[in-house]
Every structure is written in C-alpha cells, then in structure tokens.
Design an enzyme around this catalytic site. Structure first.
Site, PDB file in Angstrom:
ATOM      1  N   ASP A   1       6.110   3.465   6.306  1.00 58.64           N
ATOM      2  CA  ASP A   1       6.337   3.730   4.886  1.00 58.64           C
ATOM      3  C   ASP A   1       5.956   2.451   4.167  1.00 58.64           C
ATOM      4  OD1 ASP A   1       7.214   4.173   2.316  1.00 58.64           O
ATOM      5  OD2 ASP A   1       9.185   4.952   2.904  1.00 58.64           O
TER       6      ASP A   1
ATOM      7  N   TYR B   1      -0.901   5.214 -12.819  1.00 60.00           N
ATOM      8  CA  TYR B   1      -1.964   5.194 -11.791  1.00 60.00           C
ATOM      9  C   TYR B   1      -3.020   4.138 -12.109  1.00 60.00           C
ATOM     10  CZ  TYR B   1      -5.484   6.978  -8.548  1.00 60.00           C
ATOM     11  OH  TYR B   1      -6.414   7.107  -7.533  1.00 60.00           O
TER      12      TYR B   1
END
Length: 278
Positions: free
Chosen positions: A63, A154
């Site tokens: 992760d 983003y």
C-alpha cells in the site's frame, strides 16, 4: 548506448492495473526480472502465474500510502533478486469532482497515492538503485501541464510528481542514478472506463472521442515507457506531438540548474540537512 532491459531487476508498483499489466508483460518479454507490487495479494499472485511464475518474476503486496509497507516490500524484492536496477512508481488513482463537491478525505487520498506514494517508492528504492547506478521512473500525466477543471486534486498530484522528480534528479545524479517522468494523454484502461462512465468526465472531455482529449492506444504508451527506460530519459511524452506543451514549462530549467546548483554544493547541502522532524 541503450540501457538494455535483459537481466535487469525492475520493481513495478500498481502492477495489476491496466498500464501495470501491459508494462509487466512488455518488460518480461524483453528479459527483465520483475518484482510486481500491488494492493491485492490474489491479483498479484495471478499475475505472477500468468507470466510463468519462474525465478525471474516475484510478487508482493504493498500500500503506497504506508511508508513502512513500501520500504518492507521493496527491501523484500531486493532481497529476492539480490538488488534492484529500475523502480517504476506506477500506482495511481483518479476522480473527477469540483472543489465545492469533493470530500476533503478524497483529495487527501489522491495526493497520498499519486504524489506521496511516488516519494515513498523512490525513497525506499534509492538505496538499492543507487548501488547499481540505475533508474527511477514515475508515471505522471499530461495533467501535470494541462490543468483541467474538476481535477484540481489530480493535476496537483501529477504536477507535483513532475516537479519532485526534477528536484530528486539533482540530488541523485552524483550517484549515477537517472530519474524520469512519463506524461501520457488519455489512454484505454479500467481507470479510463470509470471516466467514460462518469457524466461529469464525459462532459468535460467530450467522451475522449477526438480533438485535444482523444485517447491513444495503450500499446503506444507502453512503447513510450519502454523506450524511455532504455534511454534513461528525463521526460517521456505520449504521444510525441504533445511534446511542446510538456517541455515549455521547463524551457529555462536546464540553464537555472547549471548555473544555480553545482553538484559539490548539493552534496554539501545534503550533508548538512536534517530529516525533517521537528
């Protein structure tokens, strides 16, 4: 001289996504030894089996939002293969939502995966890549240079990746390590399917059917990445026709770097720097 991939140990995060799978297959076909890392243990195991499950393909879970897990996974990959030549930070997520609607925790997650995740991946990989004077590569986006509405989170993450890699490149060039970023336009993956299923995304980019936002084939992106690794490029733009808007922001960067940042002074500054804890 090309940096040939045969026999090189390549760590790839986000390995089971659309681009990750295609890159893994292309790297494997060129004789690279692969350490494949992603969140889903079963998906990684299946991917390893699909590539032959031999000694040259190893899989692990990670992760990228956790420094401890990233460090553990990359150290394990280095232990398995005896070293690492190339690290590709490919894990990433995307959401289309305006500031007035986006949940703060969603913003934090995008930044943590797309930007902080690259930093963690590079930091964990550098001790190993440095021993082999290898290559660090981050998957960014044309969104680093072309900033769409509904994507502040983003575009910030991808522009941050580009800027971060420019800075890290100056720090590690004395070690013989190269650093690159990949900036593709829209291309077909499961992530892109989510964009096309989102009415907001379709409205903003016109369904990506033509014009500025037209998608390119996944194979074209993979070919660009492979070529970039083989030539240890700093900037990989796909398609190449987008090169001008990608390169324009850094037009004066090389001059500033040459005049303003000498390698000996950088090394001295690194020696003097703390670890950021307060």
């Amino acid at each position: 001289m090309a940096y040939e991939l045969a026999g090189r140990v390549v760590v790839l995060t986000g390995s089971t996504g659309g681009l990750g799978r295609a890159l893994a297959s292309a790297l494997h076909a060129r004789g690279a030894r692969l350490a494949l890392l992603d969140l889903d243990q079963e998906a990684v195991a299946a991917q390893v089996r699909s590539l032959g499950a031999g000694a040259d393909v190893w899989g692990g879970t990670v992760d990228v939002r956790s420094w401890a897990k990233v460090e553990q996974a990359i150290d394990a990959a280095a232990g398995h293969f005896g070293g690492i030549d190339v690290v590709i930070a490919n894990a990433g997520i995307a959401i289309a939502s305006p500031m007035e609607k986006l949940a703060p925790e969603a913003f934090d997650r995008v930044i943590d995966v797309n930007l902080n995740g690259v930093w963690r991946t590079f930091k964990a990989g550098l001790p190993h890549v440095g021993q082999r004077q290898g290559y660090l590569l981050a998957i960014s986006s044309m969104a680093a240079f072309v900033h769409s509405p509904l994507q502040a989170h983003y575009t910030a993450s991808k522009a941050g990746v580009w800027a971060m890699c420019d800075s890290v490149r100056l720090e590690v060039r004395r070690l013989g390590v190269s650093v690159g970023t990949v900036h593709p336009t829209f291309f077909a993956t499961a992530m892109m399917d989510e964009v096309l299923a989102d009415p907001a995304g379709v409205k903003i980019w016109g369904g990506n059917r033509g014009g500025l936002w037209k998608m390119v084939p996944l194979e074209q992106v993979v070919a660009g990445v492979i070529d970039g690794i083989r030539h240890r490029r700093e900037l990989i733009v796909v398609p190449r026709r987008n090169g001008f808007p990608a390169r324009a922001p850094g037009f004066f960067r090389r001059f500033v770097e040459r005049v303003g940042f000498r390698d000996d002074e950088i090394a001295q500054a690194i020696a003097l720097a703390g670890d950021g804890r307060r």
